[in-house]
Design a protein around this motif. Structure first.
Motif, PDB file in Angstrom:
ATOM      1  N   GLU A  86      16.363 -24.850  29.706  1.00 19.46           N
ATOM      2  CA  GLU A  86      17.764 -25.173  29.467  1.00 19.46           C
ATOM      3  C   GLU A  86      18.679 -24.354  30.363  1.00 19.46           C
ATOM      4  O   GLU A  86      19.686 -24.862  30.894  1.00 19.46           O
ATOM      5  CB  GLU A  86      18.093 -24.925  27.991  1.00 19.46           C
ATOM      6  CG  GLU A  86      19.513 -25.277  27.593  1.00 19.46           C
ATOM      7  CD  GLU A  86      19.819 -26.754  27.784  1.00 19.46           C
ATOM      8  OE1 GLU A  86      20.988 -27.082  28.072  1.00 19.46           O
ATOM      9  OE2 GLU A  86      18.893 -27.573  27.647  1.00 19.46           O
ATOM     10  N   GLU A  87      18.348 -23.086  30.556  1.00 21.19           N
ATOM     11  CA  GLU A  87      19.137 -22.249  31.460  1.00 21.19           C
ATOM     12  C   GLU A  87      19.050 -22.760  32.894  1.00 21.19           C
ATOM     13  O   GLU A  87      20.027 -22.711  33.654  1.00 21.19           O
ATOM     14  CB  GLU A  87      18.642 -20.794  31.390  1.00 21.19           C
ATOM     15  CG  GLU A  87      19.023 -20.075  30.101  1.00 21.19           C
ATOM     16  CD  GLU A  87      20.532 -19.925  29.961  1.00 21.19           C
ATOM     17  OE1 GLU A  87      21.203 -19.756  31.002  1.00 21.19           O
ATOM     18  OE2 GLU A  87      21.027 -19.999  28.826  1.00 21.19           O
ATOM     19  N   ARG A  88      17.865 -23.250  33.272  1.00 18.99           N
ATOM     20  CA  ARG A  88      17.737 -23.818  34.607  1.00 18.99           C
ATOM     21  C   ARG A  88      18.668 -25.023  34.787  1.00 18.99           C
ATOM     22  O   ARG A  88      19.361 -25.154  35.804  1.00 18.99           O
ATOM     23  CB  ARG A  88      16.288 -24.260  34.855  1.00 18.99           C
ATOM     24  CG  ARG A  88      15.320 -23.139  35.140  1.00 18.99           C
ATOM     25  CD  ARG A  88      13.920 -23.716  35.219  1.00 18.99           C
ATOM     26  NE  ARG A  88      12.949 -22.727  35.694  1.00 18.99           N
ATOM     27  CZ  ARG A  88      11.644 -22.945  35.750  1.00 18.99           C
ATOM     28  NH1 ARG A  88      11.173 -24.129  35.363  1.00 18.99           N
ATOM     29  NH2 ARG A  88      10.825 -22.018  36.187  1.00 18.99           N
ATOM     30  N   ARG A  89      18.657 -25.897  33.779  1.00 26.71           N
ATOM     31  CA  ARG A  89      19.512 -27.069  33.888  1.00 26.71           C
ATOM     32  C   ARG A  89      20.995 -26.685  33.908  1.00 26.71           C
ATOM     33  O   ARG A  89      21.782 -27.254  34.676  1.00 26.71           O
ATOM     34  CB  ARG A  89      19.229 -28.024  32.726  1.00 26.71           C
ATOM     35  CG  ARG A  89      17.880 -28.715  32.804  1.00 26.71           C
ATOM     36  CD  ARG A  89      17.794 -29.864  31.824  1.00 26.71           C
ATOM     37  NE  ARG A  89      17.827 -29.377  30.437  1.00 26.71           N
ATOM     38  CZ  ARG A  89      16.739 -29.066  29.750  1.00 26.71           C
ATOM     39  NH1 ARG A  89      15.555 -29.159  30.311  1.00 26.71           N
ATOM     40  NH2 ARG A  89      16.844 -28.660  28.511  1.00 26.71           N
ATOM     41  N   HIS A  90      21.325 -25.700  33.060  1.00 25.32           N
ATOM     42  CA  HIS A  90      22.726 -25.256  33.035  1.00 25.32           C
ATOM     43  C   HIS A  90      23.123 -24.628  34.363  1.00 25.32           C
ATOM     44  O   HIS A  90      24.212 -24.910  34.899  1.00 25.32           O
ATOM     45  CB  HIS A  90      22.916 -24.262  31.894  1.00 25.32           C
ATOM     46  CG  HIS A  90      24.296 -23.700  31.814  1.00 25.32           C
ATOM     47  ND1 HIS A  90      25.391 -24.442  31.378  1.00 25.32           N
ATOM     48  CD2 HIS A  90      24.780 -22.456  32.133  1.00 25.32           C
ATOM     49  CE1 HIS A  90      26.475 -23.682  31.428  1.00 25.32           C
ATOM     50  NE2 HIS A  90      26.130 -22.481  31.871  1.00 25.32           N
ATOM     51  N   LEU A  91      22.236 -23.788  34.917  1.00 24.78           N
ATOM     52  CA  LEU A  91      22.543 -23.161  36.202  1.00 24.78           C
ATOM     53  C   LEU A  91      22.626 -24.198  37.314  1.00 24.78           C
ATOM     54  O   LEU A  91      23.518 -24.137  38.181  1.00 24.78           O
ATOM     55  CB  LEU A  91      21.467 -22.121  36.530  1.00 24.78           C
ATOM     56  CG  LEU A  91      21.616 -21.370  37.855  1.00 24.78           C
ATOM     57  CD1 LEU A  91      22.949 -20.627  37.909  1.00 24.78           C
ATOM     58  CD2 LEU A  91      20.449 -20.412  38.059  1.00 24.78           C
ATOM     59  N   ARG A 100      23.471 -27.289  36.972  1.00 22.23           N
ATOM     60  CA  ARG A 100      24.721 -28.030  36.793  1.00 22.23           C
ATOM     61  C   ARG A 100      25.916 -27.231  37.310  1.00 22.23           C
ATOM     62  O   ARG A 100      26.812 -27.772  37.982  1.00 22.23           O
ATOM     63  CB  ARG A 100      24.880 -28.376  35.315  1.00 22.23           C
ATOM     64  CG  ARG A 100      26.033 -29.334  35.024  1.00 22.23           C
ATOM     65  CD  ARG A 100      26.124 -29.629  33.537  1.00 22.23           C
ATOM     66  NE  ARG A 100      24.891 -30.172  33.005  1.00 22.23           N
ATOM     67  CZ  ARG A 100      24.114 -29.533  32.164  1.00 22.23           C
ATOM     68  NH1 ARG A 100      24.437 -28.304  31.767  1.00 22.23           N
ATOM     69  NH2 ARG A 100      23.031 -30.096  31.715  1.00 22.23           N
ATOM     70  N   GLU A 101      25.942 -25.937  37.000  1.00 24.93           N
ATOM     71  CA  GLU A 101      27.049 -25.097  37.458  1.00 24.93           C
ATOM     72  C   GLU A 101      27.067 -25.008  38.977  1.00 24.93           C
ATOM     73  O   GLU A 101      28.137 -25.093  39.615  1.00 24.93           O
ATOM     74  CB  GLU A 101      26.923 -23.706  36.846  1.00 24.93           C
ATOM     75  CG  GLU A 101      27.159 -23.647  35.337  1.00 24.93           C
ATOM     76  CD  GLU A 101      28.599 -23.989  34.974  1.00 24.93           C
ATOM     77  OE1 GLU A 101      29.498 -23.680  35.784  1.00 24.93           O
ATOM     78  OE2 GLU A 101      28.805 -24.589  33.896  1.00 24.93           O
ATOM     79  N   ASP A 145      28.215 -28.437  40.313  1.00 22.68           N
ATOM     80  CA  ASP A 145      29.614 -28.781  40.071  1.00 22.68           C
ATOM     81  C   ASP A 145      30.574 -27.813  40.742  1.00 22.68           C
ATOM     82  O   ASP A 145      31.603 -28.251  41.308  1.00 22.68           O
ATOM     83  CB  ASP A 145      29.881 -28.811  38.562  1.00 22.68           C
ATOM     84  CG  ASP A 145      29.104 -29.924  37.865  1.00 22.68           C
ATOM     85  OD1 ASP A 145      28.643 -30.837  38.571  1.00 22.68           O
ATOM     86  OD2 ASP A 145      28.929 -29.852  36.635  1.00 22.68           O
ATOM     87  N   ARG A 202      16.130 -27.971  38.939  1.00 27.32           N
ATOM     88  CA  ARG A 202      16.123 -29.211  38.164  1.00 27.32           C
ATOM     89  C   ARG A 202      15.371 -30.261  38.943  1.00 27.32           C
ATOM     90  O   ARG A 202      15.905 -30.842  39.905  1.00 27.32           O
ATOM     91  CB  ARG A 202      17.549 -29.669  37.883  1.00 27.32           C
ATOM     92  CG  ARG A 202      17.607 -30.753  36.825  1.00 27.32           C
ATOM     93  CD  ARG A 202      19.012 -31.179  36.532  1.00 27.32           C
ATOM     94  NE  ARG A 202      19.520 -32.107  37.534  1.00 27.32           N
ATOM     95  CZ  ARG A 202      20.708 -32.733  37.458  1.00 27.32           C
ATOM     96  NH1 ARG A 202      21.506 -32.450  36.455  1.00 27.32           N
ATOM     97  NH2 ARG A 202      21.089 -33.570  38.390  1.00 27.32           N
ATOM     98  N   ALA A 235      16.942 -33.323  32.938  1.00 26.07           N
ATOM     99  CA  ALA A 235      18.310 -33.765  32.679  1.00 26.07           C
ATOM    100  C   ALA A 235      18.815 -34.587  33.848  1.00 26.07           C
ATOM    101  O   ALA A 235      18.452 -34.320  34.974  1.00 26.07           O
ATOM    102  CB  ALA A 235      19.219 -32.572  32.451  1.00 26.07           C
TER     103      ALA A 235
END
Length: 473
Positions: free
Chosen positions: A252-257, A259-260, A263, A316, A473
């Motif tokens: 989840e942290e990988r996906r969040h990172l 995404r950040e 973006d 990701r 994701a």
């Protein structure tokens, strides 16, 4: 000297029983020899007592009848009643002269003992000793009744008795050892079950349990074994659950990172490239010397975008649900070959169809390959990495289809227990937990002097029941 290390417990205990039995036989034999010597001494002493009393009566009769011509000593009557083979009886006067002497013949039906035994027996028991009793008349000693035995007779009897005991011992000892060994084998038969249970635990089968045993000691061991197995299974289950949660958090942290980065950082780089292009147009009209700086800014932004794309690809992965496992792995290998420029060289071989594979299995297998390739390239210094993915069909006799993943490299084999990269969530431990979540098996072997091999086998039927660890994701 007997080497006790690694010997069979039944054999060791049987040998100890044989040694103890031999010592007991030696003690019993010594006891019988002592008792036999004591019996012979008692018999000789009784003969000497009878002879002394008889001579005293003869002397009293002579004095009472005042018959000086009566013969004295007269041991014929005593010798006729008490004489045995080897026994000697005599009367010795005060001057030391032997007045009369009788000796029984030696036995001819007894085999002569060995010289060594005869010497030892005579040294221990001294069968040549005389038994002396004084002959008294009117309060004065007139001589001695002397009895002794030929030493060859008790020595031969002792050897004969020892031979019979030895024959009995030679028959009884093997029978005793055989019975003890059989009894121990029966009593220790549950130790095989204990060993099998330990081997199953060592192989990872935490469902192994031991049945109750007849012996209280072995039953206590079985109870402790079962308790330890239950606690180990519970502890391992808790650890696996915690590790899988950590993997979920990590993904989840990988996906969040990712995404950040996509973006925020990606948009900023795109804006820098756009501003560099705008500045170049302005510089081309008003300030040509700034064209080189504008081009440099644009190139730097482009390189950073490429680096960002590679990082996003690693953080990701592509949607395995849409591309499929085979296409995703081929893209992963192509990306590594593009970034490494041939050092190391990555090769992939895929056999079988993976189109209908469960999404969770595809995602986890992709992560396993990704982590294995990263370890081979960055930590092992490999120059060649071979990836093979195979869908192994179910055997004709029954069973499940299985996915076989093999990764071989020629790098320096690191220590999985000592290398923090291999022990971290991105290394061997993370791979094991992902494989365990799929109900599969993982093995990692290092070669000498270089190279390593990773093998993963995941049953397709079991993997359908596995909870998904990651969805792209």
């Amino acid at each position: 000297m007997w080497n006790w290390s690694g010997s069979d417990l039944k054999l060791r205990l049987t040998l100890r029983v044989a040694i103890v039995s031999t010592l007991c036989f030696a003690v019993i034999s010594g006891y019988f020899l002592i008792e036999a010597d004591r019996s012979v001494r008692g018999r000789i002493a009784a003969v000497a007592d009878v002879a002394a009393k008889t001579l005293e009566l003869q002397q009293s009769k002579i004095q009472w009848l005042n018959n000086a011509r009566s013969e004295f000593p007269d041991l014929d009557s005593v010798a006729a009643s008490v004489m045995t083979p080897g026994l000697c009886l005599a009367f010795r006067s005060n001057s030391g002269e032997i007045s009369q002497r009788f000796c029984g013949g030696s036995q001819t039906d007894t085999a002569a003992p060995p010289l060594a035994f005869a010497a030892l027996y005579r040294r221990l028991f001294d069968p040549c000793r005389e038994v002396v009793r004084q002959v008294v008349s009117r309060g004065n000693a007139i001589g001695e009744a002397v009895a002794w035995i030929d030493p060859a007779v008790p020595t031969a009897e002792a050897w004969h008795d020892a031979g019979r005991l030895m024959a009995v011992f030679m028959i009884a000892l093997p029978l005793l050892c055989a019975l003890v060994y059989a009894a121990l084998a029966r009593a220790l038969r549950p130790t095989r079950q204990i060993r099998d249970g330990l081997e199953r635990i060592a192989a990872g089968d935490l469902a192994a349990r031991l049945p109750p045993f007849d012996l209280a000691e072995l039953s206590a061991i079985g109870d402790v074994f079962n308790q330890l197995a239950e606690r180990l299974a519970a502890a391992l289950s808790d650890r696996n659950a915690l590790t899988q949660k950590l993997i979920l958090v990590q993904d989840e942290e990988r996906r969040h990172l990712a995404r950040e980065l996509h973006d925020e950082f990606g948009q900023s780089l795109a804006a820098i490239r756009a501003l560099a292009a705008s500045a170049r147009q302005t510089a081309a009209a008003d300030c040509p010397p700034l064209l080189a700086e504008c081009d440099g800014i644009a190139r730097t932004a482009t390189d950073m975008m490429e680096t960002l794309r590679g990082a996003l690809f690693r953080l990701r992965p592509p949607d395995v649900d849409e591309l499929g496992l085979a296409a995703s792995l081929e893209g992963l290998v192509a990306g590594w070959n593009g970034r490494s420029r041939g050092q190391p060289r990555f090769e992939i071989t895929i056999s079988g169809s993976f189109e209908r594979l469960v999404a969770s299995v595809s995602a986890n297998l992709y992560r396993i390959v990704q982590e294995a390739l990263t370890n081979a390239a960055k930590h092992a210094g490999a120059t060649r990495v071979m990836l093979r993915l195979e869908m192994r069909e179910a055997p004709p006799g029954g069973g499940d289809s299985a996915i076989v993943l093999a990764i071989d490299d020629d790098g320096q084999p690191g220590d999985p227990q000592g290398d923090p990269q291999l022990r971290s969530g991105l290394g061997l431990l993370g791979m094991r937990e992902r494989v365990a979540a799929l109900g599969g098996r993982l093995s990692f072997e290092t070669g000498q002097p270089s190279g390593s091999s990773l093998r993963v086998i995941v049953p397709v039927a079991a993997s359908r029941e596995a909870a998904p660890v990651e969805r792209a994701a």
